[in-house]
Design a protein around this motif. Structure first.
Motif, PDB file in Angstrom:
ATOM      1  N   GLY A  24       0.820  -1.209   0.000  1.00 42.35           N
ATOM      2  CA  GLY A  24       0.000   0.000   0.000  1.00 42.35           C
ATOM      3  C   GLY A  24       0.851   1.254   0.000  1.00 42.35           C
ATOM      4  N   MET A  25       1.966   1.248   0.749  1.00 49.06           N
ATOM      5  CA  MET A  25       2.850   2.414   0.749  1.00 49.06           C
ATOM      6  C   MET A  25       3.572   2.564  -0.587  1.00 49.06           C
ATOM      7  SD  MET A  25       4.434   2.835   4.574  1.00 49.06           S
ATOM      8  CE  MET A  25       5.046   1.165   4.734  1.00 49.06           C
ATOM      9  N   VAL A  26       3.888   1.427  -1.243  1.00 56.74           N
ATOM     10  CA  VAL A  26       4.462   1.502  -2.591  1.00 56.74           C
ATOM     11  C   VAL A  26       3.465   2.182  -3.523  1.00 56.74           C
ATOM     12  CG1 VAL A  26       5.222   0.161  -4.580  1.00 56.74           C
ATOM     13  CG2 VAL A  26       5.945  -0.509  -2.279  1.00 56.74           C
ATOM     14  N   GLY A  27       2.197   1.804  -3.404  1.00 61.13           N
ATOM     15  CA  GLY A  27       1.169   2.428  -4.224  1.00 61.13           C
ATOM     16  C   GLY A  27       1.034   3.910  -3.947  1.00 61.13           C
ATOM     17  N   ASP A  28       1.170   4.306  -2.683  1.00 62.79           N
ATOM     18  CA  ASP A  28       1.089   5.728  -2.332  1.00 62.79           C
ATOM     19  C   ASP A  28       2.188   6.528  -3.027  1.00 62.79           C
ATOM     20  OD1 ASP A  28      -1.095   5.370  -0.703  1.00 62.79           O
ATOM     21  OD2 ASP A  28       0.088   5.165   1.135  1.00 62.79           O
ATOM     22  N   ARG A  29       3.341   5.892  -3.237  1.00 62.30           N
ATOM     23  CA  ARG A  29       4.474   6.624  -3.804  1.00 62.30           C
ATOM     24  C   ARG A  29       4.516   6.562  -5.329  1.00 62.30           C
ATOM     25  NH1 ARG A  29       7.841   8.685  -0.300  1.00 62.30           N
ATOM     26  NH2 ARG A  29       7.485   8.188   1.893  1.00 62.30           N
ATOM     27  N   MET A  30       4.242   5.390  -5.921  1.00 65.26           N
ATOM     28  CA  MET A  30       4.311   5.304  -7.386  1.00 65.26           C
ATOM     29  C   MET A  30       2.963   5.559  -8.061  1.00 65.26           C
ATOM     30  SD  MET A  30       4.577   1.190  -8.221  1.00 65.26           S
ATOM     31  CE  MET A  30       4.488   1.434  -9.996  1.00 65.26           C
ATOM     32  N   GLY A  31       1.885   5.563  -7.255  1.00 65.91           N
ATOM     33  CA  GLY A  31       0.546   5.752  -7.790  1.00 65.91           C
ATOM     34  C   GLY A  31      -0.215   4.440  -7.792  1.00 65.91           C
ATOM     35  N   HIS A  32      -1.431   4.439  -7.259  1.00 64.99           N
ATOM     36  CA  HIS A  32      -2.214   3.217  -7.164  1.00 64.99           C
ATOM     37  C   HIS A  32      -2.576   2.663  -8.536  1.00 64.99           C
ATOM     38  CE1 HIS A  32      -3.202   5.381  -3.275  1.00 64.99           C
ATOM     39  NE2 HIS A  32      -2.554   4.296  -2.883  1.00 64.99           N
ATOM     40  N   ARG A  33      -2.829   3.557  -9.472  1.00 64.04           N
ATOM     41  CA  ARG A  33      -3.171   3.117 -10.836  1.00 64.04           C
ATOM     42  C   ARG A  33      -2.003   2.379 -11.474  1.00 64.04           C
ATOM     43  NH1 ARG A  33      -0.558   4.862 -15.861  1.00 64.04           N
ATOM     44  NH2 ARG A  33      -2.120   5.044 -17.494  1.00 64.04           N
ATOM     45  N   ASP A  34      -0.798   2.937 -11.362  1.00 64.77           N
ATOM     46  CA  ASP A  34       0.377   2.317 -11.981  1.00 64.77           C
ATOM     47  C   ASP A  34       0.699   0.973 -11.335  1.00 64.77           C
ATOM     48  OD1 ASP A  34       0.563   4.490 -13.623  1.00 64.77           O
ATOM     49  OD2 ASP A  34       2.192   5.463 -12.524  1.00 64.77           O
ATOM     50  N   LEU A  35       0.572   0.881 -10.008  1.00 61.40           N
ATOM     51  CA  LEU A  35       0.857  -0.374  -9.337  1.00 61.40           C
ATOM     52  C   LEU A  35      -0.153  -1.453  -9.732  1.00 61.40           C
ATOM     53  CD1 LEU A  35       2.529  -2.014  -7.389  1.00 61.40           C
ATOM     54  CD2 LEU A  35       1.196  -1.075  -5.484  1.00 61.40           C
TER      55      LEU A  35
END
Length: 420
Positions: free
Chosen positions: A71-82
């Motif tokens: 979830g924190m990875v998504g916060d940084r790279m963008g939830h759509r991209d992840l």
């Protein structure tokens, strides 16, 4: 409902990004359901072991332990991209099973390895979908969008269960996985069509040394402590963990065993059983979306107790039509219970901590693999009926204990969790 309120049900589709996310999530959910049934049936037929069946189902939830980190990875790279990356990964893994099956090299060990890899990332998909919804949806339409997404997941369970069983019986696992890989690929393409949402909360760059790890761990700790101590939130998380530990094993991972060994049916019968629970869940979701003014915390208690009562009946039934009807009622209670828990968390959590609270909510799903593994061992020792009755009775008693422990947060009419 008033006439003016009815059009709001489809209001989320006025947002362009939602018109792409909705079908992408639908196709992904459909593929998930087909895979769960097909692989469960394959392992049971090839090995004849209920323990390996429960191990397979448990591996699919391995990633719940790292859901907050993703979830924190998504916060940084963008939830759509992840989500695009995850769904392309699903495509690659499904294509691997397809090739192995079509070339005659598929074996239970191959399946276990691939499911382990899939399980590390798949558990975070649902949480990331909700986070993306919050990114793209105006606040006044968020509840409607989440409700619509929930009913879509329930309908996908019905279609996936029936379609997966039918395709497996007619075409075999290789061609079924050609369809599964196609669903994942189209879902990834649709997700990539979303316009990248604007960041509403700035993320600071992490230091390039060990302080980065320390910062991330501090954020995780803050979210976990907050989630378990918010008013009513600890109760909602305990109910979610309890349900995954003692209820979901008998309506999910163990269904292939129940269909084959208890009801002596084939893949089609398995599809009917799975779809029955999903139909009940869909009815419960639609009912809650149409009925307002409910005391949500009280509904959480009542629906969860009703769910366990239906499971007590289900494990003693040996007639397919009656079992299907029982699963429909259990699905209705399950939907109302889990939606109530989610509403309590959403209402109570502070906006800047919702992502981490969602991560903690995903972590408690780990109760499901624990419950599945224990059930698989107990069935071999004491039998199916005794194990099912033990699980349902223990869940019922534990739910009463939760209601008593958090009675000040769950029962009073004026408690925040019961706000209308």
């Amino acid at each position: 409902m008033s006439t003016s309120a009815r059009p709001s049900a489809l209001a989320p589709f006025r947002i362009r990004n939602y018109r792409f996310q909705w079908p992408s999530d639908l196709l992904t959910s459909w593929a998930f359901e087909i895979e769960t049934l097909v692989l469960g049936w394959y392992i049971l037929v090839e090995t004849g072991s209920v323990l390996l069946l429960t191990l397979l189902a448990s591996l699919q939830y391995l990633g719940t332990l790292i859901a907050p980190a993703l979830g924190m990875v998504g916060d940084r790279m963008g939830h759509r991209d992840l989500l695009v990356v995850l769904r392309l990964t699903y495509t690659a893994l499904a294509s691997t099973i397809m090739v192995l099956a079509l070339t005659g090299h598929l074996a239970p060990l191959n399946v276990m390895i691939i499911v382990t890899i899939m399980g590390l990332i798949r558990s975070s998909d649902l949480g990331l979908r909700s986070a993306l919804l919050a990114d793209i949806m105006p606040a006044e339409r968020l509840v409607g969008a989440i409700s619509l997404s929930r009913t879509t997941q329930d309908s996908a369970r019905i279609a996936g269960a029936l379609t997966g069983a039918g395709l497996f019986a007619v075409l075999g696992i290789g061609l079924v996985y050609a369809a599964v890989a196609s669903l994942y690929f189209v879902a990834a393409i649709l997700m990539s069509c979303l316009t990248r949402p604007k960041r509403t909360v700035a993320t600071t760059d992490l230091p390039t040394n060990s302080r980065a790890v320390s910062k991330l761990l501090d954020e995780l700790k803050e979210g976990i402590v907050y989630a378990w101590n918010g008013p009513g939130m600890g109760a909602a998380l305990c109910v979610a963990f309890l349900a995954n530990l003692t209820a979901f094993p008998f309506t999910g991972g163990l269904l292939p065993y129940i269909a084959r060994e208890i009801f002596h049916t084939d893949q089609t019968g398995l599809g009917y059983l799975s779809a029955s629970f999903a139909v009940g869940s869909l009815i419960g979701s639609i009912t809650l979306s149409l009925v307002g003014g409910l005391r949500i915390a009280r509904l959480l208690i009542g629906a969860t107790l009703a769910w366990y009562a239906m499971l007590l009946v289900f494990v003693e039934i040996r007639t397919m039509p009656v079992a299907m009807a029982c699963l429909v009622l259990a699905g209705i209670a399950q939907s109302m219970s889990m939606i109530s828990a989610a509403v309590i968390l959403m209402r109570t959590a502070s906006a800047h901590l919702r992502g981490r609270v969602m991560g903690v909510r995903m972590m408690v799903i780990y109760g499901l693999p624990l419950g599945l593994l224990a059930a698989g061992s107990l069935i071999d020792i004491v039998g199916y009926s005794a194990t099912g009755s033990l699980y349902a009775a223990a869940g019922f008693i534990a739910m009463l204990a939760i209601a008593i422990r958090w009675r000040a947060d769950l029962w009073p009419v004026h408690a925040p969790a019961n706000a209308r």
